[in-house]
Motif scaffolding. Sequence first.
Motif, PDB file in Angstrom:
ATOM      1  N   UNK A   1     -29.288 -13.099  12.580  1.00 25.40           N
ATOM      2  CA  UNK A   1     -30.246 -13.292  13.677  1.00 25.40           C
ATOM      3  C   UNK A   1     -31.251 -12.143  13.609  1.00 25.40           C
ATOM      4  N   UNK A   2     -32.504 -12.373  14.024  1.00 23.82           N
ATOM      5  CA  UNK A   2     -33.521 -11.313  14.012  1.00 23.82           C
ATOM      6  C   UNK A   2     -33.160 -10.148  14.938  1.00 23.82           C
TER       7      UNK A   2
ATOM      8  N   UNK B   1     -15.681  11.253  30.962  1.00 29.03           N
ATOM      9  CA  UNK B   1     -15.511  11.629  29.565  1.00 29.03           C
ATOM     10  C   UNK B   1     -15.907  13.082  29.367  1.00 29.03           C
ATOM     11  N   UNK B   2     -15.186  13.774  28.493  1.00 33.53           N
ATOM     12  CA  UNK B   2     -15.559  15.157  28.205  1.00 33.53           C
ATOM     13  C   UNK B   2     -16.795  15.208  27.313  1.00 33.53           C
ATOM     14  N   UNK B   3     -16.958  14.195  26.454  1.00 33.28           N
ATOM     15  CA  UNK B   3     -18.122  14.130  25.576  1.00 33.28           C
ATOM     16  C   UNK B   3     -18.384  12.680  25.232  1.00 33.28           C
ATOM     17  N   UNK B   4     -19.672  12.329  25.145  1.00 29.70           N
ATOM     18  CA  UNK B   4     -20.079  10.999  24.713  1.00 29.70           C
ATOM     19  C   UNK B   4     -21.494  11.107  24.167  1.00 29.70           C
ATOM     20  N   UNK B   5     -21.670  10.726  22.901  1.00 31.49           N
ATOM     21  CA  UNK B   5     -22.996  10.688  22.304  1.00 31.49           C
ATOM     22  C   UNK B   5     -22.946   9.758  21.108  1.00 31.49           C
ATOM     23  N   UNK B   6     -24.083   9.172  20.815  1.00 31.38           N
ATOM     24  CA  UNK B   6     -24.110   8.294  19.657  1.00 31.38           C
ATOM     25  C   UNK B   6     -25.399   7.523  19.543  1.00 31.38           C
ATOM     26  N   UNK B   7     -25.368   6.520  18.667  1.00 35.68           N
ATOM     27  CA  UNK B   7     -26.548   5.699  18.486  1.00 35.68           C
ATOM     28  C   UNK B   7     -26.196   4.327  17.931  1.00 35.68           C
ATOM     29  N   UNK B   8     -27.118   3.395  18.183  1.00 36.37           N
ATOM     30  CA  UNK B   8     -27.159   2.072  17.571  1.00 36.37           C
ATOM     31  C   UNK B   8     -28.419   2.028  16.727  1.00 36.37           C
ATOM     32  N   UNK B   9     -28.326   1.490  15.516  1.00 30.81           N
ATOM     33  CA  UNK B   9     -29.512   1.235  14.708  1.00 30.81           C
ATOM     34  C   UNK B   9     -29.488  -0.226  14.283  1.00 30.81           C
ATOM     35  N   UNK B  10     -30.611  -0.871  14.401  1.00 30.84           N
ATOM     36  CA  UNK B  10     -30.732  -2.273  14.012  1.00 30.84           C
ATOM     37  C   UNK B  10     -31.719  -2.331  12.848  1.00 30.84           C
ATOM     38  N   UNK B  11     -31.203  -2.663  11.662  1.00 38.08           N
ATOM     39  CA  UNK B  11     -32.027  -2.698  10.460  1.00 38.08           C
ATOM     40  C   UNK B  11     -32.262  -4.147  10.038  1.00 38.08           C
ATOM     41  N   UNK B  12     -33.515  -4.496   9.749  1.00 36.55           N
ATOM     42  CA  UNK B  12     -33.793  -5.880   9.354  1.00 36.55           C
ATOM     43  C   UNK B  12     -33.252  -6.180   7.955  1.00 36.55           C
TER      44      UNK B  12
ATOM     45  N   UNK C   1     -32.982  -9.667   5.004  1.00 36.19           N
ATOM     46  CA  UNK C   1     -33.525 -10.994   4.654  1.00 36.19           C
ATOM     47  C   UNK C   1     -34.895 -11.243   5.286  1.00 36.19           C
ATOM     48  N   UNK C   2     -35.823 -10.304   5.062  1.00 40.61           N
ATOM     49  CA  UNK C   2     -37.193 -10.419   5.591  1.00 40.61           C
ATOM     50  C   UNK C   2     -37.209 -10.654   7.110  1.00 40.61           C
ATOM     51  N   UNK C   3     -36.292  -9.989   7.806  1.00 43.03           N
ATOM     52  CA  UNK C   3     -36.280 -10.058   9.265  1.00 43.03           C
ATOM     53  C   UNK C   3     -35.486 -11.197   9.864  1.00 43.03           C
ATOM     54  N   UNK C   4     -34.907 -12.040   9.034  1.00 44.85           N
ATOM     55  CA  UNK C   4     -34.131 -13.178   9.548  1.00 44.85           C
ATOM     56  C   UNK C   4     -32.704 -12.791   9.923  1.00 44.85           C
ATOM     57  N   UNK C   5     -32.267 -11.594   9.504  1.00 47.43           N
ATOM     58  CA  UNK C   5     -30.918 -11.107   9.810  1.00 47.43           C
ATOM     59  C   UNK C   5     -31.022  -9.623  10.172  1.00 47.43           C
ATOM     60  N   UNK C   6     -29.922  -9.081  10.676  1.00 45.17           N
ATOM     61  CA  UNK C   6     -29.901  -7.695  11.151  1.00 45.17           C
ATOM     62  C   UNK C   6     -28.610  -7.021  10.736  1.00 45.17           C
ATOM     63  N   UNK C   7     -28.717  -5.800  10.254  1.00 45.57           N
ATOM     64  CA  UNK C   7     -27.528  -4.963  10.052  1.00 45.57           C
ATOM     65  C   UNK C   7     -27.461  -4.022  11.244  1.00 45.57           C
ATOM     66  N   UNK C   8     -26.358  -4.093  11.970  1.00 40.97           N
ATOM     67  CA  UNK C   8     -26.122  -3.238  13.134  1.00 40.97           C
ATOM     68  C   UNK C   8     -25.268  -2.062  12.685  1.00 40.97           C
ATOM     69  N   UNK C   9     -25.764  -0.848  12.904  1.00 41.87           N
ATOM     70  CA  UNK C   9     -25.030   0.376  12.600  1.00 41.87           C
ATOM     71  C   UNK C   9     -24.763   1.097  13.914  1.00 41.87           C
TER      72      UNK C   9
ATOM     73  N   UNK D   1     -29.479   6.230  27.942  1.00 40.82           N
ATOM     74  CA  UNK D   1     -29.886   5.601  26.689  1.00 40.82           C
ATOM     75  C   UNK D   1     -31.386   5.751  26.524  1.00 40.82           C
ATOM     76  N   UNK D   2     -31.807   6.087  25.322  1.00 44.39           N
ATOM     77  CA  UNK D   2     -33.218   6.164  24.953  1.00 44.39           C
ATOM     78  C   UNK D   2     -33.477   5.004  23.999  1.00 44.39           C
ATOM     79  N   UNK D   3     -34.540   4.230  24.262  1.00 38.18           N
ATOM     80  CA  UNK D   3     -34.800   3.009  23.505  1.00 38.18           C
ATOM     81  C   UNK D   3     -36.032   3.127  22.623  1.00 38.18           C
ATOM     82  N   UNK D   4     -35.873   2.767  21.371  1.00 34.52           N
ATOM     83  CA  UNK D   4     -36.981   2.614  20.425  1.00 34.52           C
ATOM     84  C   UNK D   4     -36.903   1.169  19.937  1.00 34.52           C
ATOM     85  N   UNK D   5     -37.399   0.286  20.751  1.00 37.54           N
ATOM     86  CA  UNK D   5     -37.280  -1.154  20.513  1.00 37.54           C
ATOM     87  C   UNK D   5     -38.029  -1.586  19.267  1.00 37.54           C
ATOM     88  N   UNK D   6     -37.465  -2.400  18.438  1.00 35.57           N
ATOM     89  CA  UNK D   6     -36.133  -2.998  18.423  1.00 35.57           C
ATOM     90  C   UNK D   6     -35.210  -2.323  17.419  1.00 35.57           C
TER      91      UNK D   6
END
Length: 194
Positions: free
Chosen positions: A58-59, A132-143, A145-153, A115-120
């Motif tokens: 999915x895009x 929680x004593x600590x919480x930090x991280x990130x989601x990255x959405x990489x296009x 198949x020419x934008x038809x799919x997404x790798x979620x990290x 959360x800080x957003x850099x859409x999409x």
Amino acid sequence: MRLALACLALTSLSAPAWAWAPDAAAVKRLESGRPYVDVRPDPSGSAGVIRAAIDIAAPREVVWSVVTDCGLAPRMVASLRSCRVLERDPAGRWDVREHVSRPRILPPVRSVFRSEYQRPARITFRKAGGELRMLEGEWRLEPLNRGQATRVLYEQRAAFPYRAPDALIRMGMRRDVPQALLALRREALARAGR
């Protein structure tokens, strides 16, 4: 774990020095349709570091809409009882969320994160309150198949508020994170009409 992916519901940091990229073995797993999850002890002594990924046919905009949907988060993360947006930037660049989770055999945990957003493409998150004593991280959405799919990290560091063997907490994360990633894929595909 729920908090691991309760952050499935999401997050804040700038550019963490600990950001990762999947190695060849992880990419092979992703390309076979399976989620990748690695949970390790945090070198700083926290409960754990999660690195996870999944490919979704999915895009990015569709996947983004699912990842940032607070109301959907409890359906995707088994231990998450509630997600609530406490504060929001009118321009959509950030928000502050509260998650209440109930891990299987442990007491409920309230986490508040900004959360800080850099859409999409990217969501970073950091503890802003809660237990929680600590919480930090990130989601990255990489296009893909020419934008038809997404790798979620996804990457997260978390330190829980109660005394429990870290190995037990990490075991729960290893079990719950793949289920949450598969739920993310299911919801994104449904939203994309696939």
